[in-house]
Structures are given as structure tokens and as C-alpha cells.
Design an enzyme around this catalytic site. Structure first.
Site, PDB file in Angstrom:
ATOM      1  N   HIS A 457       0.621  -0.488  -0.301  1.00 34.28           N
ATOM      2  CA  HIS A 457      -0.140  -0.021  -0.296  1.00 34.28           C
ATOM      3  C   HIS A 457       1.051   1.131   0.204  1.00 34.28           C
ATOM      4  O   HIS A 457       0.648   2.110  -0.530  1.00 34.28           O
ATOM      5  CB  HIS A 457      -0.816   0.261   1.221  1.00 34.28           C
ATOM      6  CG  HIS A 457      -2.218  -0.875   1.013  1.00 34.28           C
ATOM      7  ND1 HIS A 457      -2.610  -0.965   2.080  1.00 34.28           N
ATOM      8  CD2 HIS A 457      -3.108  -1.681   0.325  1.00 34.28           C
ATOM      9  CE1 HIS A 457      -4.244  -2.671   1.236  1.00 34.28           C
ATOM     10  NE2 HIS A 457      -3.405  -2.419   0.343  1.00 34.28           N
ATOM     11  N   ARG A 564     -17.066   8.029 -23.305  1.00 34.68           N
ATOM     12  CA  ARG A 564     -17.581   6.410 -23.702  1.00 34.68           C
ATOM     13  C   ARG A 564     -19.564   6.190 -22.703  1.00 34.68           C
ATOM     14  O   ARG A 564     -19.052   7.210 -21.136  1.00 34.68           O
ATOM     15  CB  ARG A 564     -16.541   5.303 -22.866  1.00 34.68           C
ATOM     16  CG  ARG A 564     -15.356   5.110 -22.769  1.00 34.68           C
ATOM     17  CD  ARG A 564     -14.349   4.505 -22.469  1.00 34.68           C
ATOM     18  NE  ARG A 564     -13.312   4.536 -23.232  1.00 34.68           N
ATOM     19  CZ  ARG A 564     -12.266   5.335 -22.706  1.00 34.68           C
ATOM     20  NH1 ARG A 564     -12.597   5.838 -21.731  1.00 34.68           N
ATOM     21  NH2 ARG A 564     -10.935   5.229 -23.207  1.00 34.68           N
ATOM     22  N   ARG A 600     -19.755   8.201 -28.209  1.00 39.93           N
ATOM     23  CA  ARG A 600     -20.181   7.252 -29.167  1.00 39.93           C
ATOM     24  C   ARG A 600     -21.584   6.643 -28.334  1.00 39.93           C
ATOM     25  O   ARG A 600     -21.142   6.257 -26.880  1.00 39.93           O
ATOM     26  CB  ARG A 600     -18.793   5.751 -28.486  1.00 39.93           C
ATOM     27  CG  ARG A 600     -18.506   4.876 -28.394  1.00 39.93           C
ATOM     28  CD  ARG A 600     -17.628   3.903 -28.761  1.00 39.93           C
ATOM     29  NE  ARG A 600     -17.452   4.086 -26.943  1.00 39.93           N
ATOM     30  CZ  ARG A 600     -16.749   3.162 -26.395  1.00 39.93           C
ATOM     31  NH1 ARG A 600     -15.734   2.867 -27.705  1.00 39.93           N
ATOM     32  NH2 ARG A 600     -16.260   2.548 -25.485  1.00 39.93           N
ATOM     33  N   GLU A 694     -12.971  -0.262 -35.977  1.00 36.78           N
ATOM     34  CA  GLU A 694     -11.888  -0.978 -35.359  1.00 36.78           C
ATOM     35  C   GLU A 694     -12.453  -2.112 -35.066  1.00 36.78           C
ATOM     36  O   GLU A 694     -12.316  -3.035 -34.476  1.00 36.78           O
ATOM     37  CB  GLU A 694     -12.861  -0.866 -33.458  1.00 36.78           C
ATOM     38  CG  GLU A 694     -14.125  -0.521 -33.251  1.00 36.78           C
ATOM     39  CD  GLU A 694     -15.037  -0.327 -32.254  1.00 36.78           C
ATOM     40  OE1 GLU A 694     -14.177  -0.569 -31.107  1.00 36.78           O
ATOM     41  OE2 GLU A 694     -15.933   0.448 -32.548  1.00 36.78           O
ATOM     42  N   ASN A 717      -7.254  -0.543 -29.702  1.00 43.25           N
ATOM     43  CA  ASN A 717      -7.135  -1.533 -29.085  1.00 43.25           C
ATOM     44  C   ASN A 717      -7.786  -2.384 -29.604  1.00 43.25           C
ATOM     45  O   ASN A 717      -7.365  -3.648 -29.648  1.00 43.25           O
ATOM     46  CB  ASN A 717      -7.946  -1.098 -28.035  1.00 43.25           C
ATOM     47  CG  ASN A 717      -7.535   0.002 -26.881  1.00 43.25           C
ATOM     48  OD1 ASN A 717      -6.302   0.662 -27.029  1.00 43.25           O
ATOM     49  ND2 ASN A 717      -7.533   0.667 -26.005  1.00 43.25           N
ATOM     50  N   ASP A 718      -9.300  -2.785 -30.258  1.00 39.72           N
ATOM     51  CA  ASP A 718      -9.732  -4.050 -30.443  1.00 39.72           C
ATOM     52  C   ASP A 718      -9.554  -3.933 -31.897  1.00 39.72           C
ATOM     53  O   ASP A 718      -9.258  -5.397 -32.416  1.00 39.72           O
ATOM     54  CB  ASP A 718     -10.826  -3.222 -30.642  1.00 39.72           C
ATOM     55  CG  ASP A 718     -11.873  -3.603 -29.236  1.00 39.72           C
ATOM     56  OD1 ASP A 718     -11.654  -4.814 -29.036  1.00 39.72           O
ATOM     57  OD2 ASP A 718     -13.416  -2.823 -29.246  1.00 39.72           O
ATOM     58  N   ARG A 728      -6.824  -8.917 -26.138  1.00 39.27           N
ATOM     59  CA  ARG A 728      -5.436  -8.389 -25.559  1.00 39.27           C
ATOM     60  C   ARG A 728      -6.418  -8.249 -23.528  1.00 39.27           C
ATOM     61  O   ARG A 728      -5.499  -7.727 -23.276  1.00 39.27           O
ATOM     62  CB  ARG A 728      -5.730  -6.566 -25.338  1.00 39.27           C
ATOM     63  CG  ARG A 728      -7.509  -6.721 -25.239  1.00 39.27           C
ATOM     64  CD  ARG A 728      -7.689  -4.974 -26.288  1.00 39.27           C
ATOM     65  NE  ARG A 728      -9.023  -4.628 -26.625  1.00 39.27           N
ATOM     66  CZ  ARG A 728      -9.841  -3.425 -25.673  1.00 39.27           C
ATOM     67  NH1 ARG A 728      -9.180  -3.429 -24.420  1.00 39.27           N
ATOM     68  NH2 ARG A 728     -11.446  -3.746 -25.793  1.00 39.27           N
ATOM     69  N   CYS A 765      -8.717   6.886 -31.204  1.00 38.10           N
ATOM     70  CA  CYS A 765      -9.368   7.429 -29.768  1.00 38.10           C
ATOM     71  C   CYS A 765      -8.620   6.445 -28.957  1.00 38.10           C
ATOM     72  O   CYS A 765      -9.025   6.151 -27.812  1.00 38.10           O
ATOM     73  CB  CYS A 765     -10.698   7.535 -29.825  1.00 38.10           C
ATOM     74  SG  CYS A 765     -11.489   6.092 -30.373  1.00 38.10           S
TER      75      CYS A 765
END
Length: 835
Positions: A457, A564, A600, A694, A717-718, A728, A765
């Protein structure tokens, strides 16, 4: 194992939507390697026994347990996916291994919010692990309620098991191996071992700490309690023993070891004269005087106290510390510091622990002072945790020591103030989270500890505060004279004890340059970014709420490149209505001043299920009903969202982005629907409508899509996982899902070229936009908008301003012909080095 051949009804251990195994986002569970069963996406906070039976295995992390029913069926209950990595956080065990339980009895208390924030999925499994002996037939239902009949289990009436030919004859083979599976040999890797063993006629066993288990027994393997980095021996006997051994060794070494603290010795660099080597907990480079911090030492206890007075003192001290922690929590919430909030929420819970309070109270009643009683109660519990020999428990013991120090200070009336020299580097045996907060407030320059872990921590808080920190330096750090000048090179885990004047000057020069660069970047953050040859590049922000939009605006975002909208739809029982959506979207527009906002449409479905949106189970949800495809199933949901978007003001600052588009007809259908809704609402002009690129099909069809879309936005990413056919989130493949792969760059180049033919702009993006190494490549390929995380806006804008777009265009074309992502990254470092 007893088996009375009785049928068995398994009741639901959780409340929530029911899923088939094929719809579970984990290949081992989904493949049935562990056995037949079902999954439930839990809505309640407790796991209950599905039948009468005995707990024959209990994961030490609390996320999984196995019951043996009275008819011999063995039922694995596994909460969440990859929850072994939480190391017990969020799970409170209510039973012990070997306990007999009744149907409906509470087994594990769950902190669903905490678990959900840290694991891959909350989907929980009910698996019949000895499916070779029993058949499972689920009842047809979409929603389960605790105690409701869920499945029927029937014995398979087969002939007695015979010894496999050659099982106890032929050759023997054995070898030792160190377990590298993250979290040790828990349920999923154990299932892979069992499945591997079943492919051979040889009898194979795993041996650890004086115990053995057949590799074909899932419960036997789990019962060995094998942890990460433990060394085990595999033995095989039979005609194919050598082949079985090699296959089992390969299965046991399948996972790549992760970087969380293995042994300190393994991470240390070779020793150098005048340098103590430890482990980096938070990076940074600082120099200054060393200041040693000591813990509170108590004098001998005369044990002549009045118990009632001491109990009152302890109660008052505990309440004072609770008040301090509550104020810390409130401050963390206001700053939206989730890590700090979770750490001190756990401390508050520890202060209510009945075992601690009872132990301290009992000692006081027997004559101890409140100070000694509290210290002894804490230390006894720490000894138990440290005796388990696991790094996680050692780090939790440090949280207990934190509470020991805090309550002792309150009892002794000591002010929690340290008189630090200017720019001090603080050394201690092991600092606590509250120590760190106090030292940070008093402007400590860095921290170094004799012990401690890189995932503790304290380490988490140090990284959040930007405070350089090195742990595991050894006891020698406590022998360094008070006030001695040192250099803490935390990124490399080094404490330099005898730096000369030249080294001090070098450190100051490096720090001054870094600080100046950050200040210069931040000073220019509100200004638009253009390359040296005049090409404008918008740097926008990815956000998921109006508060994040406000942060983006303050950090200089040119707009929101991706809002999002899923934040409105998840973790609730019913969909948000049109009014709630409109207010949420309006709040984001208001937070962004006069900047444009790209919103989106809802991207759920497939593996992102909504309780109120039942969709059919899918064998491969990532390739299923998600994104814009869901509009084909539930068009009213998208219509409602579009109506809400069309009512924001001013509408011209709102841009709508469609996810997961793969063909032109999908775009045309939504565009027509948007035009119809504009007409219904009396609007003469619709907002810009964009398409997310994507999936490879969209990139290949970019020219055709750009003919009907107003802009294109690439979700790297996609696009990466779909192009490379690598999940991923897959532990063994995630590091290879690199959007700088030449194949991805070719798709980005084709997207930009297709858009340019119709005069459309292209943005990125995905995570690649936030990577400064990728900025010149994207600019060179024709990207004109980068949407990044809010803290990186100033850095990416500065990167753009130092580029020549013409040169970027020329050099980027050559990258398309390289052999791998690694080669691209190496070339980028050569062409456009990071300062």
C-alpha cells in the site's frame, strides 16, 4: 469417496443472470476443461452452499471452494474470473476446510464493488469437477435466485474403473519445476494439468512439501496448496511416461511469470561500492540529506493500572484515529483518489476487527496498560500473518503496524509532526501508509526502506504522490549517519551513499530539466498544437463522465475525442431514461466550454452484458452481438439514446460516433434513422456522424464509409486484437498485442487514405494515441486528431510541436515494411527519440 448413487439437486448459490459455460470470458472454463456446469453473474454479496456436503478444498484467497456432496459429486464454486490475483481482497470466508455445510448456508461474504473494480469479470462458476462419474442437467432459466433449483446431478452408471493398460508398468520418469502461474496452482492451471494428464495412459503425480496428488485429480492438485515460485516434482509411470512428463512440464510452465515481487534477491542488481541496491516502488531521481525515522518504543509496563480507566483511554484513542481516517477518506474521495480511498477504508475496517479489540480488552482486564495491550494485540496478529510466509500477508501486516503506531500516538498524546530537513530523503525500517501521507504533506523528497514490497500500500500511495521510493534495501540503510548526503535513484532501485559534488550537480541538472520541461508543456497546454511545418493536430481527451471532462478541459483538451456512454448503463437494474441521458450528455458539453464533444453510442453486448438487456449466450462474445450490432436486436435502446443526444445544446458541438461498424449498410441505416429523428424533433440540421474503425473490415472499407460519414475515429485497442487474432486480456498474449505492428499501421494508413479521398478527417481514440513514441507515426500516416488520457494532453501537444509532418510522412511509409512491432518501436526511437 463414498457414492450412494443418489440423484442430487443443486440450488443456486448466487442471485443473478444465468450464463452457459460457453459465454464465460475464460478459455479454460468455457472449454469445459474443469467439468460441466453453469455461470451466474452475481447481484448479491454472499455465496451460499448449493447442497449439503463437506468443504474438501478452500482456496487460501477465498475466491473458490469445492464441496463434496453426500452422493460423491464434487462441486467447484468459483467467484469471478482471475480473482486469484486479488489475493483475498474482497472475500471474507465464513467456513473452514473440512467443515460440513448445509444447503443454503453462507460460505463466503463478497465485497462485489471492490472485486469488480479489480478483476476481469464477476461471472461466477458452478462446476461439477468429477463429470466423468456424474451427469449434469441444468434447469432452463435466465435468472437465478439464491436457493432456487439450478441443476440436477445424476450418477453415470458405468463399470468399475479399470487400471489403464501399462499404467503401473513400463518406464518411470520424473523432473522438478518451479511454478510460474500467476497466483500459484489455483483452479484454472490445475484444470490444464488434469486435462494434460488425461491424454496419457501413464499414471502421473505432483509432489510438494511432503504431499502428493494424482495429476488427474483437480481436488487433489488444489489440496497441495502450491503457490507461485514454489518448486514441485512431477513423476510419471507407464509406457508413455516420458511423453507425459514433457507434456506436464510444458503445461506447468505455460504461464509467464509476472513482475510482482518475487524474491528481493532475484531483483537486485550486482552490488557496487557505496551503493545499496533495492527494488523500485515508485520511480524518480532525488538527492538530499538522509533523515532516519524511528518507530515508537514503549517503556516497561508496571501493570498497576485501573482497568476501566485504561479501557476508556483505548476507546477514546480508537475513536480519535477513526475520525482521522474518515477525514482522510473524505479528502481522497474529493480528489477521486481511488487507491488511497481503498487503502484507508481497509484500515477503518481493521479498527473494527473483533479479534483485535477482544485481545486488547482482555489484556487490559488482566492489568496491562492500554498502550501495551494494543501493541501486543497488533503484534500477535502480525506474527500470524508473517508466519504464513507469503508476501501479500507480510504487506497486510504493515497495515496493522500502521494502526499500531496511530493508536499509540493518540494514547501517548504525541503530535504527528516531523521536523524534516529541507529536501530530506526519509529512511525507515518500513513506513506505513499514514506515515507516507504525513511525510508527503511535509515535502519529503524521497523514501527508502530496509524492508517492504513493490506492491505494498505504501508503494501504491508513493506512485500516486509522485514520491520516489525504494524498498528492500536491507538493514544497512538504517546504519547510514543522520543527515548524510545521498542520491536516491528510485527508477533503478539504488541508494548512492557517497555521491560526489559532480553527481549531485548532475542530479540537480536532470531534475531541473525535467521540471522545466513539464512546466513548459503545461504552460502551452491550452494552445492548439501544430507541427513545425504548420500541420494542425487536435489533441482531445477520452472521458467517461462530466467530472473527467472537466479535468480534460483544465488540462488543455481541444475537445472530447471519445465519451464512453456505458457509464450510464452499467451497474444498474434498469436502463437510464431519455431525460437522465440528456442531462448527463449536457453536463459533459457544459464542462468542455466551447469545445466539441464526440459521444460514442452505447457499446455493450457480447462479453459486456447488462442485467436488463438479456442477449443469447454466445460461444465467442467478442465476435458477437456488441456495439452497433445490438441496434439490430434492440433498436429502441439506440433510438432513445439518439433522441437524448439530439436535445443537447448547442447541438453543433455534439458529434455522434458509432462503434463496431463493419459495413456501409450499417452506417446508412443509422444515418437514415438519425435523419428521421431530427425531422420528428423539428431539427433542420443533424450533428456530425462518425464511424469507429475497430475491425479490419472497416479499415479496408474506409473509403466507402468516408463517403457517408463525417469523420472516422480509429479504436486501436480492438483493431489490434481483431487484426492480430490475440485477445488483449489474455495473460500470455497481452504484451504482443501492440498497435505499432506493421499490419496495424497499414490499416491506419489505408483508413487515412480512404478518408482523404472524401475530405474527411481521421482521429485515433485508442491507447496508441497516448503513446508519445507513436505520435510521429500517426501524424505521418495522416491522423489529424489524437484523443488521449487527460494527464497526457500537454505532453502529446508538445510532442506534436517538435515534429516535421513532411519528414514524418516520409519515414512512416518505411515503417509499413518492417517485420514486427518491436522493429517499428526501435526505428521510432532512432527517428524521433523521446527526450
Amino acid at each position: 469417496m463414498t457414492n450412494n448413487n443418489n440423484d442430487l439437486t443443486l440450488n443456486a448459490p448466487l442471485t443473478g443472470p444465468v450464463r452457459t459455460l460457453g459465454n464465460v470470458p475464460d478459455e479454460v472454463f468455457a472449454s469445459g476443461a474443469m467439468g460441466d456446469g453453469l455461470a451466474i453473474d452475481p447481484l448479491n454479496d454472499c455465496l451460499y452452499a448449493p447442497c449439503d456436503g463437506v468443504v474438501i478444498h478452500l482456496a487460501r484467497t477465498g475466491h473458490a471452494l469445492t464441496l463434496r456432496a453426500d452422493n460423491g459429486a464434487e462441486i467447484l464454486l468459483h467467484v469471478g474470473i482471475d480473482t486469484v490475483e486479488l489475493k483475498g481482497e474482497g472475500f471474507a470466508l465464513l467456513v473452514k476446510e473440512g467443515a460440513r455445510v448445509s444447503s443454503g448456508q453462507a460460505l463466503v461474504r463478497l465485497d462485489l464493488d471492490r472485486i469488480a473494480r479489480q478483476c476481469k469479470s464477476l461471472i461466477s462458476l458452478i462446476i461439477l469437477t468429477n463429470s466423468d462419474q456424474f451427469e449434469l442437467r441444468p434447469f432452463s432459466m435466465q435468472m437465478a435466485t439464491v436457493g432456487q433449483p439450478l441443476m440436477q446431478v445424476y450418477p453415470r452408471h458405468t463399470s468399475a474403473t479399470r487400471t489403464a493398460p501399462g499404467a503401473h508398468t513400463g518406464n518411470a520418469a520424473s523432473a522438478s519445476i518451479r511454478i510460474t502461474h500467476k497466483g500459484g496452482l489455483h483452479a484454472r492451471p490445475a484444470a490444464l494439468i488434469r486435462k494434460t494428464a488425461q491424454g496419457f495412459s501413464s499414471q502421473s503425480h505432483l509432489h510438494f512439501a511432503g504431499k502428493s496428488a494424482p495429476c488427474g485429480s483437480l481436488i487433489g492438485l488444489l489440496g497441495l496448496g502450491i503457490g507461485e515460485q514454489d518448486e514441485v516434482r512431477v513423476s510419471c509411470q507407464g509406457e508413455d511416461s516420458e511423453a507425459a512428463l514433457q507434456a506436464l512440464l510444458a503445461a506447468l510452465s505455460l504461464a509467464v511469470p509476472h513482475k510482482a515481487p518475487a524474491t528481493v534477491a532475484a531483483q537486485r542488481a550486482p552490488a557496487q561500492a557505496g551503493v545499496l541496491q533495492g527494488v523500485c516502488a515508485a520511480p524518480g531521481l532525488v538527492c538530499g540529506p538522509l533523515w532516519r525515522m524511528s518507530s515508537i518504543e514503549l517503556p516497561a509496563d508496571p501493570r498497576t493500572h485501573v482497568a476501566d480507566e485504561q479501557l476508556q483511554q483505548l476507546d477514546a484513542a480508537l475513536e480519535q484515529v477513526r475520525g482521522e481516517i474518515r477525514r482522510t477518506l473524505e479528502h481522497a474521495r474529493r480528489r477521486k483518489d481511488v487507491d488511497e480511498e481503498e487503502i484507508f477504508a481497509a484500515h477503518l475496517a481493521l479498527l473494527e476487527d473483533p479479534a483485535l479489540l477482544e485481545a486488547a480488552t482482555a489484556a487490559i482486564e488482566q492489568g496491562s496498560a492500554a498502550t501495551h495491550a494494543w501493541r501486543d494485540a497488533i503484534q500477535a496478529q502480525c506474527a500470524v500473518l508473517l508466519g504464513l510466509g507469503k508476501p501479500l500477508f507480510a504487506e497486510r501486516a504493515n497495515d496493522l503496524r500502521d494502526l499500531q503506531q496511530r493508536v499509540l500516538r493518540a494514547l501517548l498524546g504525541e503530535a504527528w509532526q516531523f521536523e524534516l530537513p529541507a529536501g530530506a530523503i526519509v529512511a525507515a525500517h518500513e513506513l506505513t501508509p499514514s506515515d507516507l501521507l504525513q511525510l508527503s504533506e511535509q515535502n519529503a523528497a524521497g523514501l527508502c526502506m530496509a524492508e517492504g514490497g513493490a506492491t505494498s500500500h505504501v508503494a501504491i500511495l508513493a506512485r500516486g504522490k509522485g514520491l520516489p521510493c525504494v524498498v528492500a534495501l536491507g538493514s544497512e540503510v538504517l546504519d547510514v549517519p543522520q543527515g548524510q548526503r545521498v542520491v536516491l535513484d528510485a527508477a533503478n532501485g539504488r541508494l548512492e551513499l557517497m555521491p560526489d559534488d559532480a553527481r549531485h550537480a548532475e542530479v540537480h541538472q536532470i531534475r531541473d530539466a525535467q521540471k522545466l520541461q513539464r512546466q513548459q508543456q503545461q504552460a502551452q497546454a491550452q494552445t492548439a498544437a501544430s507541427t513545425l511545418d504548420g500541420v494542425s493536430v487536435e489533441v482531445a481527451a477520452n472521458v467517461a463522465s462530466s467530472s473527467e471532462a472537466q479535468m480534460a478541459y483544465e488540462n488543455g483538451a481541444d475537445g472530447v475525442g471519445l465519451l464512453r456512454t456505458e457509464f450510464l448503463f452499467v451497474e444498474r437494474r434498469t436502463a437510464p431514461d431519455e431525460q437522465e441521458q440528456r442531462q448527463a450528455y449536457q453536463a459533459v458539453l457544459d464542462a468542455m466550454g466551447d469545445k466539441p464533444v464526440i459521444i460514442r453510442t452505447i457499446d455493450v453486448g457480447g462479453d459486456k452484458q447488462l442485467d436488463y438487456l438479456p442477449l443469447p449466450a454466445e460461444a465467442n462474445p467478442v465476435l458477437g452481438l456488441r456495439g452497433i450490432r445490438m441496434a439490430q436486436v434492440r433498436p429502441e435502446l439506440l433510438d432513445q439514446q439518439l433522441r437524448a443526444l439530439l436535445q443537447v445544446s448547442p447541438l453543433q458541438r455534439c458529434r455522434i460516433l458509432l462503434p463496431m461498424v463493419s459495413e456501409v449498410d450499417e452506417l446508412l441505416h443509422i444515418r437514415q434513422r438519425l435523419d428521421d429523428l431530427c425531422a420528428e424533433l423539428g431539427l433542420t440540421q443533424r450533428p456530425d456522424l462518425g464511424v469507429m474503425i475497430e475491425v479490419p473490415a472497416a479499415a479496408l472499407m474506409a473509403e466507402q464509409l468516408a463517403e457517408h460519414a463525417d469523420f472516422l475515429s480509429i479504436g486501436t485497442n480492438d483493431l489490434s486484437q481483431y487484426t492480430l487474432a490475440m485477445d488483449r486480456d489474455h495473460a500470455g498474449l497481452a504484451a504482443r498485442v501492440d498497435a505499432l505492428h506493421p499490419a496495424l499501421l497499414r490499416l491506419i494508413a489505408q483508413t487515412c487514405a480512404g478518408a482523404a479521398k472524401h475530405g474527411r478527417w481521421v482521429g485515433v481514440c485508442g491507447a496508441l494515441a497516448s503513446d508519445p513514441l507513436a505520435t510521429p507515426v500517426l501524424v505521418g500516416l495522416g491522423v489529424r486528431e489524437l484523443s488521449v488520457s487527460p494527464p497526457q494532453i500537454a505532453e502529446i501537444k508538445d510532442r506534436v510541436r517538435h515534429l516535421d509532418a513532411t519528414q514524418c510522412r516520409q519515414l512512416s511509409q518505411g515503417l509499413l515494411n518492417l517485420s514486427s512491432a518491436g522493429a517499428v518501436r526501435q526505428a521510432c526511437h532512432q527517428h524521433w527519440p523521446l527526450s
